[in-house]
Structures are given as C-alpha cells and as structure tokens.
Design an enzyme around this catalytic site. Structure first.
Site, PDB file in Angstrom:
ATOM      1  N   SER A  44       0.835  -1.195   0.000  1.00 47.22           N
ATOM      2  CA  SER A  44       0.000   0.000   0.000  1.00 47.22           C
ATOM      3  C   SER A  44       0.876   1.254   0.000  1.00 47.22           C
ATOM      4  O   SER A  44       1.611   1.522   0.952  1.00 47.22           O
ATOM      5  CB  SER A  44      -0.894   0.000   1.239  1.00 47.22           C
ATOM      6  OG  SER A  44      -1.483   1.267   1.375  1.00 47.22           O
ATOM      7  N   HIS A  94      -1.076  -1.195  -4.291  1.00 44.79           N
ATOM      8  CA  HIS A  94      -2.381  -0.786  -3.771  1.00 44.79           C
ATOM      9  C   HIS A  94      -2.332   0.722  -3.528  1.00 44.79           C
ATOM     10  O   HIS A  94      -1.427   1.218  -2.846  1.00 44.79           O
ATOM     11  CB  HIS A  94      -2.630  -1.557  -2.476  1.00 44.79           C
ATOM     12  CG  HIS A  94      -3.959  -1.324  -1.851  1.00 44.79           C
ATOM     13  ND1 HIS A  94      -5.096  -1.993  -2.250  1.00 44.79           N
ATOM     14  CD2 HIS A  94      -4.343  -0.500  -0.843  1.00 44.79           C
ATOM     15  CE1 HIS A  94      -6.118  -1.588  -1.505  1.00 44.79           C
ATOM     16  NE2 HIS A  94      -5.692  -0.686  -0.637  1.00 44.79           N
ATOM     17  N   ASP A 111      -4.311   3.939  -2.182  1.00 40.68           N
ATOM     18  CA  ASP A 111      -5.431   4.345  -1.321  1.00 40.68           C
ATOM     19  C   ASP A 111      -5.832   5.801  -1.536  1.00 40.68           C
ATOM     20  O   ASP A 111      -5.088   6.713  -1.162  1.00 40.68           O
ATOM     21  CB  ASP A 111      -5.038   4.184   0.155  1.00 40.68           C
ATOM     22  CG  ASP A 111      -5.040   2.736   0.594  1.00 40.68           C
ATOM     23  OD1 ASP A 111      -6.046   2.048   0.352  1.00 40.68           O
ATOM     24  OD2 ASP A 111      -4.040   2.299   1.184  1.00 40.68           O
ATOM     25  N   MET A 142      -8.336   8.736  -0.494  1.00 39.09           N
ATOM     26  CA  MET A 142      -9.257   9.114   0.596  1.00 39.09           C
ATOM     27  C   MET A 142      -9.697  10.548   0.407  1.00 39.09           C
ATOM     28  O   MET A 142      -8.929  11.373  -0.111  1.00 39.09           O
ATOM     29  CB  MET A 142      -8.564   8.965   1.944  1.00 39.09           C
ATOM     30  CG  MET A 142      -8.000   7.580   2.178  1.00 39.09           C
ATOM     31  SD  MET A 142      -7.404   7.398   3.856  1.00 39.09           S
ATOM     32  CE  MET A 142      -6.509   5.854   3.714  1.00 39.09           C
ATOM     33  N   HIS A 162      -7.905   1.787  -4.462  1.00 42.69           N
ATOM     34  CA  HIS A 162      -8.907   1.615  -3.410  1.00 42.69           C
ATOM     35  C   HIS A 162      -9.476   2.991  -3.100  1.00 42.69           C
ATOM     36  O   HIS A 162      -8.821   3.795  -2.434  1.00 42.69           O
ATOM     37  CB  HIS A 162      -8.216   0.981  -2.197  1.00 42.69           C
ATOM     38  CG  HIS A 162      -9.102   0.760  -1.028  1.00 42.69           C
ATOM     39  ND1 HIS A 162      -8.608   0.463   0.225  1.00 42.69           N
ATOM     40  CD2 HIS A 162     -10.458   0.783  -0.896  1.00 42.69           C
ATOM     41  CE1 HIS A 162      -9.613   0.314   1.069  1.00 42.69           C
ATOM     42  NE2 HIS A 162     -10.738   0.512   0.411  1.00 42.69           N
ATOM     43  N   MET A 209     -11.702   5.251  -1.211  1.00 45.38           N
ATOM     44  CA  MET A 209     -12.518   5.440  -0.005  1.00 45.38           C
ATOM     45  C   MET A 209     -13.147   6.815  -0.102  1.00 45.38           C
ATOM     46  O   MET A 209     -12.733   7.763   0.585  1.00 45.38           O
ATOM     47  CB  MET A 209     -11.617   5.295   1.235  1.00 45.38           C
ATOM     48  CG  MET A 209     -11.184   3.852   1.463  1.00 45.38           C
ATOM     49  SD  MET A 209      -9.670   3.708   2.426  1.00 45.38           S
ATOM     50  CE  MET A 209      -8.459   3.798   1.115  1.00 45.38           C
ATOM     51  N   MET A 251     -12.127  -5.451   4.287  1.00 50.21           N
ATOM     52  CA  MET A 251     -11.313  -4.591   5.167  1.00 50.21           C
ATOM     53  C   MET A 251     -11.161  -5.259   6.527  1.00 50.21           C
ATOM     54  O   MET A 251     -12.141  -5.660   7.150  1.00 50.21           O
ATOM     55  CB  MET A 251     -11.998  -3.231   5.383  1.00 50.21           C
ATOM     56  CG  MET A 251     -12.080  -2.325   4.176  1.00 50.21           C
ATOM     57  SD  MET A 251     -10.498  -1.761   3.527  1.00 50.21           S
ATOM     58  CE  MET A 251      -9.760  -0.909   4.904  1.00 50.21           C
ATOM     59  N   ASP A 285      -7.310  -6.255   3.316  1.00 47.08           N
ATOM     60  CA  ASP A 285      -6.591  -4.983   3.471  1.00 47.08           C
ATOM     61  C   ASP A 285      -6.679  -4.501   4.908  1.00 47.08           C
ATOM     62  O   ASP A 285      -7.761  -4.223   5.419  1.00 47.08           O
ATOM     63  CB  ASP A 285      -7.241  -3.954   2.523  1.00 47.08           C
ATOM     64  CG  ASP A 285      -6.541  -2.612   2.534  1.00 47.08           C
ATOM     65  OD1 ASP A 285      -5.442  -2.501   3.108  1.00 47.08           O
ATOM     66  OD2 ASP A 285      -7.108  -1.665   1.954  1.00 47.08           O
TER      67      ASP A 285
HETATM   68  C1  DX5 Z   1      -6.539   1.761   5.197  1.00 44.56           C
HETATM   69  C2  DX5 Z   1      -5.990   1.434   3.836  1.00 44.56           C
HETATM   70  C3  DX5 Z   1      -4.989   0.341   3.809  1.00 44.56           C
HETATM   71  C4  DX5 Z   1      -3.738   0.661   4.593  1.00 44.56           C
HETATM   72  C5  DX5 Z   1      -3.113  -0.628   5.038  1.00 44.56           C
HETATM   73  O1  DX5 Z   1      -7.632   2.598   5.035  1.00 44.56           O
HETATM   74  O2  DX5 Z   1      -7.048   1.033   2.986  1.00 44.56           O
HETATM   75  O3  DX5 Z   1      -4.666  -0.015   2.474  1.00 44.56           O
HETATM   76  O4  DX5 Z   1      -2.799   1.387   3.856  1.00 44.56           O
HETATM   77  O5  DX5 Z   1      -2.017  -0.340   5.849  1.00 44.56           O
HETATM   78  P1  DX5 Z   1      -1.488  -1.374   6.933  1.00 44.56           P
HETATM   79  O6  DX5 Z   1      -1.023  -2.582   6.178  1.00 44.56           O
HETATM   80  O7  DX5 Z   1      -0.381  -0.627   7.600  1.00 44.56           O
HETATM   81  O8  DX5 Z   1      -2.647  -1.705   7.841  1.00 44.56           O
HETATM   82 ZN    ZN Z   2      -6.552   0.155   1.059  1.00 41.59          ZN
END
Ligand code: DX5
Ligand code: ZN
Length: 223
Positions: free
Chosen positions: A9, A34, A36, A38, A67, A69, A143, A181
């Site tokens: 990630s 991956h 993320d 947000m 991903h 969010m 998740m 994840d």
């Molecule tokens: C959280 C993200 C994850 C996060 C995972 O909202 O979607 O992808 O980066 O990080 P770790 O592996 O540190 O939990």
């Molecule tokens: Zn994620």
C-alpha cells in the site's frame, strides 16, 4: 502452499522518496501496488488522486489496484475517468459509500473500459450486502481495519467474511478474487491460512524495512 498477490500500500511509502521506495518494491518482484484514495468525507483522512498514479504508471510497470474510499455526488464516470486514463487496472469502491444507481454505473463503466471491478466491505458490513453484485465483480476487498489509516490492528471479523465469500464463489462457480486490506504482518497473515484469500495488501509491514524481500516471503506463505 498458495501463491498470493502481495500488493504493497503506497500510503505507507516515504513520499519524499517515493521513486526509491517503489524501485525497491519492483526489485523485490512486486507486480501490484495498492493505491489508497481518501476524500476527508467517507473517511477522516485525505490522500492523493489520479495525477500521482499517472506518474507512477509512467515510471513503473506495476499493475494498480486503486482503493477509493470516497463518496461523490458528481457523475461517477467523470470521477473515475482520470484514474482510468492514468492506467488503473482494478478499481475498488466501497459498497457503503455508493447508491444502487452508482454501483450499476460502476459495473457498466468498468466492463466497458476493461478495468477489474471491485467492491470493498468495512469491518462492520456484512457479506450479504453485496451478494447480489457478486456475479458482476472481479474482486471483493475485505477490510480488516476501519478505512482511513495505515498501521492499525487487524480485526478478526474479516476472516469469517473471507471464508463466506470463498464458499459463495465455489457454490456459484464465480470467477471472483478475494482481497484483504489492513493490519497484515507476520502474525496476522496466518489467520488467513485455508480461507481462500488471493490478494493481500500490506502497508506498514512492508515499507521502510531493510528486510523487504524476507517480509514479502513471509506474506507469501499462506496455506
Ligand atoms: C486503510 C488502507 C490500507 C492501509 C493498510 O484505510 O485502505 O490499504 O494502507 O495499511 P497497513 O497494512 O499498515 O494496515
Ligand atoms: Zn486500502
């Protein structure tokens, strides 16, 4: 032993040395990243958009698992277009964040554009919520932390959901990938033995450690 897809990630990278960190992932044989996204609305954090993704794709050959969010009132096709243009390979939206109409638009758009269609489930969301969408999906992201931040503790509730999804895909003969994840490390990875997991995201466990290759090996050893 099962061969997994390990997707680091980007959220846990050192952003001032992003190219260096990603080059280390490349050298270690990583094929999927991956990414993320947000929005400070669906989750209490704000990250990056399609421009950085585009730059990553220009410099590296990684496949990208975006991903998202996010919640939006803008037309979904318009919202996703820059990610598709940037060369995303899989888009994950949260089933909790989208209306029924948006989810339908999403499936149609991804099928048209040849992008893998994926939906994510928060720890508190039941698998039943997305059962009817399963035949149209390429991937379900389960998740194992509340979305928003890296470095949180793994929530066990995810394990049963993965098993349920695995049973459903066998029963219905679905061509569906299952992804997890959040909170993955050398201890929690073994909770996924014999569950049917295909793709594992890891952020804080992989970035910023000198023994990267060993850590990837550890994650790859799911039964
Ligand atoms: C959280 C993200 C994850 C996060 C995972 O909202 O979607 O992808 O980066 O990080 P770790 O592996 O540190 O939990
Ligand atoms: Zn994620």
């Amino acid at each position: 032993m099962k061969k997994l897809i390990v997707a680091p990630s980007v959220l846990s990278a050192d952003f001032l040395n992003l190219e260096r960190d990603l080059a280390q992932m490349e050298a270690a044989g990583i094929q999927w990243l991956h990414y993320d996204v947000m929005d400070y609305h669906f989750v209490p954090n704000l990250t990056f958009g399609p421009e950085i993704l585009k730059q990553i794709k220009t410099r590296f050959n990684f496949k990208i698992d975006a991903h998202l969010m996010v919640m939006t009132k803008r037309p979904l096709a318009e919202y996703l277009e820059p990610f598709i243009q940037a060369g995303v390979n899989q888009i994950t939206l949260h089933v909790e964040a989208m209306s029924e109409q948006q989810l339908n638009e999403f499936m149609t758009l991804c099928h048209e554009k040849g992008v893998m269609t994926s939906l994510a489930l928060n720890p508190g969301t039941d698998v039943a919520v997305l059962e009817k969408w399963l035949p149209k999906l390429s991937n379900v992201l389960v998740m194992s932390v509340e979305p928003g931040f890296g470095g949180q503790a793994f929530q066990e509730i995810a394990v049963d959901k993965i098993k349920t999804l695995n049973t459903l895909r066998l029963k219905q003969n679905l061509n569906l990938q299952i992804e997890i994840d959040g909170g993955i490390n050398d201890k929690t990875i073994h909770k996924l033995d014999h569950t049917g997991i295909d793709m594992v995201v890891a952020g804080s466990y992989l970035f910023g450690h000198a023994d990267l290759a060993e850590r990837i090996e550890v994650i790859n050893h799911v039964e």
